[in-house]
Write a protein that holds these residues in place. Structure first.
Motif, short mmCIF file in Angstrom:
data_model
loop_
_atom_site.label_atom_id
_atom_site.label_comp_id
_atom_site.label_asym_id
_atom_site.label_seq_id
_atom_site.Cartn_x
_atom_site.Cartn_y
_atom_site.Cartn_z
N VAL A 1 -2.47 0.46 -4.54
CA VAL A 1 -1.93 -0.82 -4.10
C VAL A 1 -1.05 -1.36 -5.22
CG1 VAL A 1 -2.47 -3.18 -3.39
CG2 VAL A 1 -3.95 -1.29 -2.66
N CYS B 1 0.82 -1.21 0.00
CA CYS B 1 0.00 0.00 0.00
C CYS B 1 0.85 1.27 0.00
CB CYS B 1 -0.90 0.02 1.23
SG CYS B 1 -2.05 -1.35 1.32
N LEU C 1 -5.51 5.60 1.42
CA LEU C 1 -4.89 4.76 0.39
C LEU C 1 -4.73 5.54 -0.91
CD1 LEU C 1 -3.97 1.81 -0.29
CD2 LEU C 1 -6.30 1.41 -1.10
#
Length: 299
Positions: free
Chosen positions: A176, A165, A173
């Motif tokens: 990814v 991440c 976030l």
């Protein structure tokens, strides 16, 4: 309104050699799912929804309906082939992926919910953390992912793949990044181990995604739109799958939502192959010895 736990359990377990979702791991033959149910009850969840294939229904009901005295139990069914008006696709032998699995539960969930895999162990603390988020902070524009520390997810029995991440200064976030063939070598966590690609080094404390999400029910509409568009683009591909990170990434990029990364110190383990079972049995035994769980979960 109490949050719901959505458990994705429609996998066939072909690599495991059987229905691993209900295979006994605990001292009284409890499957991993049972520990997730126990943690969900203790953390204040109000409902469990299983996503299964219809041919699994009898096996699942005989194992899990007894918990209806502790928490509401519902079932949703993930079909292999979808019939969507205006979209004609080739015949398939497997469903359209984890986003499709989430979508089939849309008529059963009207409240914030967490999503986990049936054959993975996530840890007791993680359920408390995600339940608190879903109860207090979840909205149509703010959702979440539980972030695990990389070294708490590695295997002693070979390489693993992990979604590493990238997180911004506000614990949201950004993306990814998939890293494959990860293993510890001479005290260093490397990826691309055993491949022709150059070795890379990872921080053992970096946050990784184990597909443990906290969603607002508004996401169902976004998944439905995204899945139908994905089906149009891949109408001749019998193996294409629309994964949860696909819809999450799309919504982050389009600024429809932010995804808060909730860190946990829990260990994670999964059972993919039959050879993984002894490790899982030992790990659960250690949890019992440490007082995380009673030997008899339900007294």
């Amino acid at each position: 309104m109490k949050p719901t736990l959505l458990i994705l359990a429609a996998g066939m377990g072909s690599r495991y050699g059987g229905l691993k979702q209900i295979d006994g791991i605990g001292p009284n033959q409890e499957p991993i799912i049972e520990y997730s149910i126990y943690d969900a009850v203790k953390s204040g969840f109000g409902k469990i929804v299983f996503v299964i294939r219809r041919e699994f229904e009898e096996a699942f009901r005989s194992r899990f309906d007894k918990f209806a005295d502790n928490i509401q139990i519902d079932y949703a069914y993930q079909e292999v082939n979808l019939n969507v008006e205006g979209i004609i696709t080739v015949e398939r032998t497997k469903p359209w992926g984890t986003s499709h699995a989430v979508l089939v539960a849309k008529d059963l969930i009207n409240e914030p919910f967490a999503v986990i895999n049936a054959d993975d162990y996530y840890g007791a603390e993680s359920f408390k953390l995600i339940a608190e988020f879903l109860t207090k902070d979840c909205s149509a524009s703010v959702m979440a992912m539980v972030g695990y520390t990389l070294h708490n997810t590695l295997s002693e029995h070979g390489t693993v793949n992990r979604g590493v991440c990238q997180i911004d200064s506000e614990s949201n976030l950004v993306e990814v990044i998939e890293r494959t063939k990860i293993a510890v070598q001479n005290g260093i966590v490397n990826y691309n181990v055993g491949t022709d690609k150059p070795l890379g080094i990872l921080d053992k404390n970096v946050s990784v995604s184990m597909n443990y999400w906290g969603f607002h029910p508004s996401i169902f509409l976004e998944i439905e739109k995204g899945l139908h568009e994905f089906m149009r683009l891949h109408d001749t591909d019998a193996t294409a799958e629309y994964y949860i990170p696909n819809i999450v990434t799309d919504m982050i990029v389009s600024r429809k939502m932010s995804v808060r990364v909730i860190p946990t110190n829990d260990n994670w383990f999964g059972v993919t192959y039959k050879e993984d079972k002894p490790m899982a049995v030992t790990a659960i035994k250690h949890c019992i010895d440490d007082g995380v769980y009673p030997k008899n979960l339900w007294g």
